[in-house]
Scaffold this active site. Structure first.
Site, PDB file in Angstrom:
ATOM      1  CG  ASP A 140       1.453 -63.159  64.492  1.00  0.00           C
ATOM      2  OD1 ASP A 140       1.293 -63.764  63.427  1.00  0.00           O
ATOM      3  OD2 ASP A 140       1.844 -63.704  65.529  1.00  0.00           O
ATOM      4  CG  ASP A 177      -1.099 -69.327  64.038  1.00  0.00           C
ATOM      5  OD1 ASP A 177      -1.046 -69.256  62.800  1.00  0.00           O
ATOM      6  OD2 ASP A 177      -2.034 -69.877  64.647  1.00  0.00           O
ATOM      7  N   GLY A 226       4.173 -70.891  57.158  1.00  0.00           N
ATOM      8  CA  GLY A 226       3.255 -71.469  56.175  1.00  0.00           C
ATOM      9  C   GLY A 226       3.256 -72.981  56.273  1.00  0.00           C
ATOM     10  CE  LYS A 247      -0.491 -74.027  50.263  1.00  0.00           C
ATOM     11  NZ  LYS A 247      -1.488 -73.398  51.165  1.00  0.00           N
ATOM     12  NE  ARG A 300       5.877 -74.556  60.043  1.00  0.00           N
ATOM     13  CZ  ARG A 300       4.857 -73.784  60.444  1.00  0.00           C
ATOM     14  NH1 ARG A 300       3.756 -74.322  60.913  1.00  0.00           N
ATOM     15  NH2 ARG A 300       4.944 -72.474  60.362  1.00  0.00           N
ATOM     16  CG  HIS A 339      -1.791 -76.893  54.458  1.00  0.00           C
ATOM     17  ND1 HIS A 339      -2.530 -75.763  54.197  1.00  0.00           N
ATOM     18  CD2 HIS A 339      -1.122 -76.635  55.614  1.00  0.00           C
ATOM     19  CE1 HIS A 339      -2.323 -74.860  55.134  1.00  0.00           C
ATOM     20  NE2 HIS A 339      -1.476 -75.357  56.002  1.00  0.00           N
ATOM     21  CE  LYS A 379      -2.226 -77.150  60.479  1.00  0.00           C
ATOM     22  NZ  LYS A 379      -2.245 -75.675  60.297  1.00  0.00           N
ATOM     23  CB  THR A 398       2.315 -66.839  58.122  1.00  0.00           C
ATOM     24  OG1 THR A 398       3.268 -65.791  58.273  1.00  0.00           O
ATOM     25  CG2 THR A 398       2.828 -67.852  57.143  1.00  0.00           C
ATOM     26  CG  ASN A 409      -5.990 -72.168  60.183  1.00  0.00           C
ATOM     27  OD1 ASN A 409      -6.831 -73.035  59.932  1.00  0.00           O
ATOM     28  ND2 ASN A 409      -4.708 -72.316  59.891  1.00  0.00           N
TER      29      ASN A 409
END
Ligand code: XBP
Ligand code: MG
Length: 254
Positions: free
Chosen positions: A10, A12, A52, A54, A56, A82, A85, A123, A128
């Site tokens: 994973d 984040d 996610g 978007k 969120r 998004h 962001k 996710t 990123n």
């Protein structure tokens, strides 16, 4: 019983403590868009139950601003916010402001020397991941991972198991030969529902999540001079995560 051949990471909260950077990136985006939306730490902890960015934002609007009227199609509007962001987040990472968590770089380098196969199962938005691997791990780090499974490459995000199924299918590996690294209950559920043994390192927003079903829960992966603390499970005499510990954990849990 499958021999351990593959590690699935994973991003984040696992590779790096990124959620505060995400939260700040969301808030800067809202301000730049002329919106008075401010996601506090407390609110963001609740919104993080939706994976996610978007999804969120959509959950935030549906839950807290049901009367909000977007200046265009709502999905296009959210996608625009998004994208902005993501630009703020990746520029922050590129500025070198996001360190990896303890033990991450050391363990990745050890697993590569040991010939284990590596992949990403996240996710978050692919840009990123690229930014974090390049700027916080190594300029060539994307090549360390055979598959980078990220964002909307699958129809359903975590806690659905789709991203784990997708990555294992791309690699031609079975769940029995894999071990996953996660930080959240959503991520653990995703990996476990895909049949993958999972090691959890709790992160700042997930330390109170329910990690039932994890093979081992730690505060971090540890370094020789900075041992981990076991939250639950049995790490034997180990004080930091090594390939040997991963192999013991995998064989014990199969
Ligand atoms: C965590 C997420 C992501 C990030 C925000 O992903 O749920 O949505 O919070 O990134 P993981 P995006 O723990 O699976 O790495 O805005 O790009 O979604
Ligand atoms: Mg995570």
């Amino acid at each position: 019983m499958g021999r351990l051949t593959t590690l699935l990471f994973d991003v984040d909260g696992t590779l790096a403590e990124t959620e505060e950077i995400h939260r700040e990136s969301f808030n800067r985006t809202f301000a730049q868009a002329g919106l008075d939306w401010v996601w506090s730490k407390q609110l963001y902890a609740e919104l993080l139950k939706v994976t996610g960015g978007k999804e969120r934002i959509r959950y935030f609007l549906d839950t807290y601003l049901p009367d909000f009227e977007a200046p265009m199609n709502i999905d296009a509007y959210i996608a625009g916010l998004h994208a902005a962001k993501t630009g703020i987040f990746t520029r922050t990472v590129a500025a070198g402001e996001v360190p990896l968590r303890p033990g991450v770089k050391r363990l990745l380098e050890e697993t590569r020397r040991a010939g284990l196969r590596l992949a990403i199962t996240t996710t978050t938005t692919p840009a990123n991941v690229t930014a974090l691997l390049h700027h916080s791990l190594s300029p060539d780090a994307e090549s360390w991972f055979e598959v980078i499974g990220a964002g909307s490459v699958v129809p359903a995000k975590k806690p659905a198991p789709d991203i784990y199924h997708y990555v294992m299918q791309q690699m031609g590996v079975s769940p029995a030969e894999c071990l996953a690294f996660e930080d959240s209950a959503n991520g653990l559920r995703s990996a476990r529902d895909a049949g993958v043994i999972t090691l959890v390192t709790v992160s700042e927003y997930t330390r109170h999540d329910d990690f039932e079903g994890a093979a081992l829960v730690l505060d971090h992966l540890g370094e020789p001079d900075s041992p981990f603390t076991v939250v639950s499970g049995d790490a034997g005499d180990s004080r930091y995560v090594t390939v040997d510990l991963l192999r013991e954990l995998h064989s014990k849990c199969r």
